[in-house]
Design a protein around this motif. Structure first.
Motif, PDB file in Angstrom:
ATOM      1  N   UNK A 103       0.846  -1.200   0.000  1.00 41.91           N
ATOM      2  CA  UNK A 103       0.000   0.000   0.000  1.00 41.91           C
ATOM      3  C   UNK A 103       0.879   1.247   0.000  1.00 41.91           C
ATOM      4  N   UNK A 104       0.614   2.172  -0.952  1.00 42.63           N
ATOM      5  CA  UNK A 104       1.358   3.426  -1.093  1.00 42.63           C
ATOM      6  C   UNK A 104       0.377   4.585  -0.972  1.00 42.63           C
ATOM      7  N   UNK A 105       0.732   5.590  -0.166  1.00 44.70           N
ATOM      8  CA  UNK A 105      -0.063   6.821  -0.059  1.00 44.70           C
ATOM      9  C   UNK A 105       0.684   7.964  -0.739  1.00 44.70           C
ATOM     10  N   UNK A 106      -0.015   8.666  -1.641  1.00 45.46           N
ATOM     11  CA  UNK A 106       0.523   9.896  -2.232  1.00 45.46           C
ATOM     12  C   UNK A 106      -0.103  11.064  -1.480  1.00 45.46           C
ATOM     13  N   UNK A 107       0.729  11.874  -0.822  1.00 46.16           N
ATOM     14  CA  UNK A 107       0.246  12.954   0.036  1.00 46.16           C
ATOM     15  C   UNK A 107       0.773  14.296  -0.465  1.00 46.16           C
ATOM     16  N   UNK A 108      -0.162  15.243  -0.605  1.00 48.06           N
ATOM     17  CA  UNK A 108       0.231  16.598  -0.993  1.00 48.06           C
ATOM     18  C   UNK A 108       0.782  17.327   0.225  1.00 48.06           C
ATOM     19  N   UNK A 109       1.917  17.991   0.031  1.00 45.30           N
ATOM     20  CA  UNK A 109       2.564  18.680   1.144  1.00 45.30           C
ATOM     21  C   UNK A 109       2.806  20.160   0.828  1.00 45.30           C
ATOM     22  N   UNK A 110       2.160  20.682  -0.210  1.00 45.07           N
ATOM     23  CA  UNK A 110       2.343  22.081  -0.584  1.00 45.07           C
ATOM     24  C   UNK A 110       1.075  22.882  -0.383  1.00 45.07           C
ATOM     25  N   UNK A 111       1.136  24.104  -0.856  1.00 45.62           N
ATOM     26  CA  UNK A 111      -0.012  25.010  -0.708  1.00 45.62           C
ATOM     27  C   UNK A 111      -0.931  24.968  -1.911  1.00 45.62           C
ATOM     28  N   UNK A 112      -0.523  24.300  -2.971  1.00 48.64           N
ATOM     29  CA  UNK A 112      -1.363  24.152  -4.147  1.00 48.64           C
ATOM     30  C   UNK A 112      -1.513  22.673  -4.471  1.00 48.64           C
ATOM     31  N   UNK A 113      -2.623  22.335  -5.112  1.00 43.71           N
ATOM     32  CA  UNK A 113      -2.871  20.942  -5.490  1.00 43.71           C
ATOM     33  C   UNK A 113      -1.934  20.542  -6.628  1.00 43.71           C
ATOM     34  N   UNK A 114      -1.239  19.402  -6.513  1.00 43.53           N
ATOM     35  CA  UNK A 114      -0.311  18.974  -7.562  1.00 43.53           C
ATOM     36  C   UNK A 114      -1.058  18.492  -8.805  1.00 43.53           C
ATOM     37  N   UNK A 115      -0.375  18.584  -9.953  1.00 48.29           N
ATOM     38  CA  UNK A 115      -0.947  18.178 -11.230  1.00 48.29           C
ATOM     39  C   UNK A 115       0.040  17.279 -11.977  1.00 48.29           C
ATOM     40  N   UNK A 116      -0.502  16.609 -13.023  1.00 48.83           N
ATOM     41  CA  UNK A 116       0.311  15.760 -13.911  1.00 48.83           C
ATOM     42  C   UNK A 116       1.202  14.805 -13.107  1.00 48.83           C
ATOM     43  N   UNK A 117       0.537  14.005 -12.301  1.00 47.73           N
ATOM     44  CA  UNK A 117       1.250  13.104 -11.385  1.00 47.73           C
ATOM     45  C   UNK A 117       1.417  11.725 -12.045  1.00 47.73           C
ATOM     46  N   UNK A 118       2.615  11.184 -11.939  1.00 48.57           N
ATOM     47  CA  UNK A 118       2.889   9.817 -12.429  1.00 48.57           C
ATOM     48  C   UNK A 118       3.655   9.059 -11.351  1.00 48.57           C
ATOM     49  N   UNK A 119       3.083   7.921 -10.961  1.00 50.37           N
ATOM     50  CA  UNK A 119       3.781   7.041 -10.009  1.00 50.37           C
ATOM     51  C   UNK A 119       3.962   5.688 -10.702  1.00 50.37           C
ATOM     52  N   UNK A 135      -2.184  10.350 -12.600  1.00 52.05           N
ATOM     53  CA  UNK A 135      -3.251  11.139 -11.969  1.00 52.05           C
ATOM     54  C   UNK A 135      -3.164  12.550 -12.542  1.00 52.05           C
ATOM     55  N   UNK A 136      -4.271  13.029 -13.081  1.00 53.52           N
ATOM     56  CA  UNK A 136      -4.248  14.354 -13.727  1.00 53.52           C
ATOM     57  C   UNK A 136      -4.051  15.469 -12.710  1.00 53.52           C
ATOM     58  N   UNK A 137      -4.797  15.421 -11.601  1.00 55.86           N
ATOM     59  CA  UNK A 137      -4.724  16.535 -10.643  1.00 55.86           C
ATOM     60  C   UNK A 137      -5.367  16.111  -9.335  1.00 55.86           C
ATOM     61  N   UNK A 138      -4.802  16.600  -8.226  1.00 47.71           N
ATOM     62  CA  UNK A 138      -5.446  16.440  -6.933  1.00 47.71           C
ATOM     63  C   UNK A 138      -6.535  17.496  -6.798  1.00 47.71           C
ATOM     64  N   UNK A 139      -7.603  17.154  -6.114  1.00 46.36           N
ATOM     65  CA  UNK A 139      -8.722  18.099  -5.973  1.00 46.36           C
ATOM     66  C   UNK A 139      -8.383  19.255  -5.047  1.00 46.36           C
ATOM     67  N   UNK A 140      -7.654  18.973  -3.971  1.00 45.46           N
ATOM     68  CA  UNK A 140      -7.346  20.001  -2.969  1.00 45.46           C
ATOM     69  C   UNK A 140      -5.853  19.929  -2.643  1.00 45.46           C
ATOM     70  N   UNK A 141      -5.329  21.001  -2.115  1.00 44.38           N
ATOM     71  CA  UNK A 141      -3.915  20.996  -1.724  1.00 44.38           C
ATOM     72  C   UNK A 141      -3.597  19.938  -0.668  1.00 44.38           C
TER      73      UNK A 141
END
Length: 421
Positions: A59-75, A94-100
């Motif tokens: 199990x892998x969690x991708x967590x946003x740690x910035x002030x803006x939602x990340x985009x164009x994500x590839x894992x 993943x195209x984009x996170x919904x929230x930061x």
């Protein structure tokens, strides 16, 4: 207060606040890696200890740690050991996170192969996401520990045929091999390090848990004694190629070869010079197995044949080897005889000797005279015994007649007296 001092104090206060805010922003930028930040965290490896040919999940969690939602994500999983199989696609986009502050959970279903090697297995992963005009790439690794078990193939039985081994016997050796371990033993091979002529290696293949098979060997026990024979068992288990060594003891009893010279006939019995001699030797197989390609070689010094071929003899069967030669010189000869045969391991030999006497040619009359003299003596003894037996029979007969007629005997005596007067 001086009216010029108040504006100066306000100016200093504004500068202090501005300097403090800039420092805080810089510290925040250093901590988050920029306005856009994304990290991958390994949440769970279940079970934590993975066996061979066993399923597990990562199990892998991708967590946003910035002030803006990340985009164009590839894992993506960029490197995986060959003995681990992944069910899902290795690349997740993943195209984009919904929230930061959004998170995304990734679960991979994996399985170790039946031939997986125990030990650490490193899975390498890569995370890529857009960060304004730049692209940020991060690398991760997870260590999957594959546990294994030991196989333990050992000798469970030792059998020989014949049960009691004698020198010269061909021996069938059977070793029972059983797996006493907790893992499958693959590519099992057995070697016996004996000094005899014969088969020393046997391949079994695979031994399952508590499985057993036999390893077969064949050799010629060409010397007597007690022999301590190393047995090497090679195999592969969860930890790779292994090799164990054991010992067995084989006792070989002392015994002569099964082929021997049963009888010898010379014709004529006492040959003379220039006689044609026929030497007949009967070879007997006193063993318990058939013997093939039997040849007899007599190394005599005369002109003529020296070798005779018998062929095959079954157990307790004999056959003649006939050698013909001209006895061209008188004397007493001890002729070396070599019996050669072929068994499962090649050519074998048995050596013996035969004695003959060759007389001079002019000694024939003396020999005949000697034979006649012996015959005359024997005849005289027979005649003497015959006469003695007849005389004894007559005396016994007279005695028996006299005892049966006493009156007649008395009359005969009186008649004899009168005649004398």
């Amino acid at each position: 207060m001086n009216p010029n001092v108040k504006p100066l104090c306000l100016l200093l206060l504004v500068l202090a606040v501005a300097i403090t805010g800039t420092t805080t922003a810089s510290a925040d930028d250093s901590f988050t890696g920029g306005i856009i930040c994304l990290n991958a965290e390994i949440k769970e490896l279940s079970p934590s200890s993975v066996g061979i040919d066993e399923e597990f999940t990562l199990a892998i969690d991708l967590e946003s740690c910035g002030s803006e939602a990340p985009k164009d994500i590839t894992f993506e999983i960029i490197s995986i050991p060959p003995d681990i199989i992944v069910t899902e696609d290795l690349v997740t986009r993943i195209a984009e996170f919904s929230y930061p502050s959004s998170e995304r959970n990734l679960i991979y279903h994996m399985r170790t192969t039946p031939d997986a090697n125990p030990g650490p297995h490193i899975i390498k992963m890569k995370l890529t996401y857009a960060n304004k005009e730049l692209e940020t790439t991060k690398y991760y690794e997870v260590d999957v520990r594959v546990t294994g078990e030991d196989a333990e193939p050992r000798i469970s039985s030792v059998t020989t045929n014949p049960e009691y081994i004698y020198e010269g016997d061909t021996v069938d050796l059977t070793l029972g091999i059983e797996n006493y371990g907790e893992a499958i033993a693959k590519s099992v091979s057995v070697s016996v390090d004996h000094d005899f002529k014969g088969i020393k290696n046997s391949t079994i293949g695979t031994l399952g848990l508590n499985g057993s098979q036999t390893a077969l060997f064949k050799f010629k026990a060409d010397s007597a004694g007690e022999f301590n024979i190393p047995v090497i068992i090679g195999y592969e288990d969860d930890f790779g190629m292994q090799q164990d060594e054991y010992d067995i003891t084989i006792t070989v009893l002392d015994k002569k070869g099964s082929l021997h010279l049963a009888s010898v006939k010379v014709d004529p019995v006492i040959p003379s010079v220039d006689d044609t001699v026929e030497l007949t030797m009967r070879i007997e197989n006193s063993g318990d197995r058939r013997i093939n390609s039997i040849r007899v070689y007599a190394d005599h010094p005369f002109m003529g044949l020296k070798e005779s071929f018998i062929g095959t003899l079954d157990p307790n069967e004999d056959g003649p080897a006939v050698i013909t030669f001209i006895a061209d010189e008188a004397g007493e000869y001890e002729i070396p005889v070599t019996i050669t045969y072929i068994d499962d391991f090649g050519e074998e030999q048995v050596e013996t000797k035969v004695s003959i006497i060759v007389m001079e040619s002019n000694s024939g009359a003396g020999t005949i005279l000697l034979v006649l003299l012996v015959l005359a003596v024997i005849g005289g003894l027979v005649y003497y015994n015959y006469r003695m037996k007849k005389s004894k029979d007559e005396i016994i007969k007279q005695l028996m007649e006299g005892s049966n007629n006493p009156a007649g005997k008395k009359l005969e005596e009186e008649t004899e007296i009168e005649d004398e007067e």
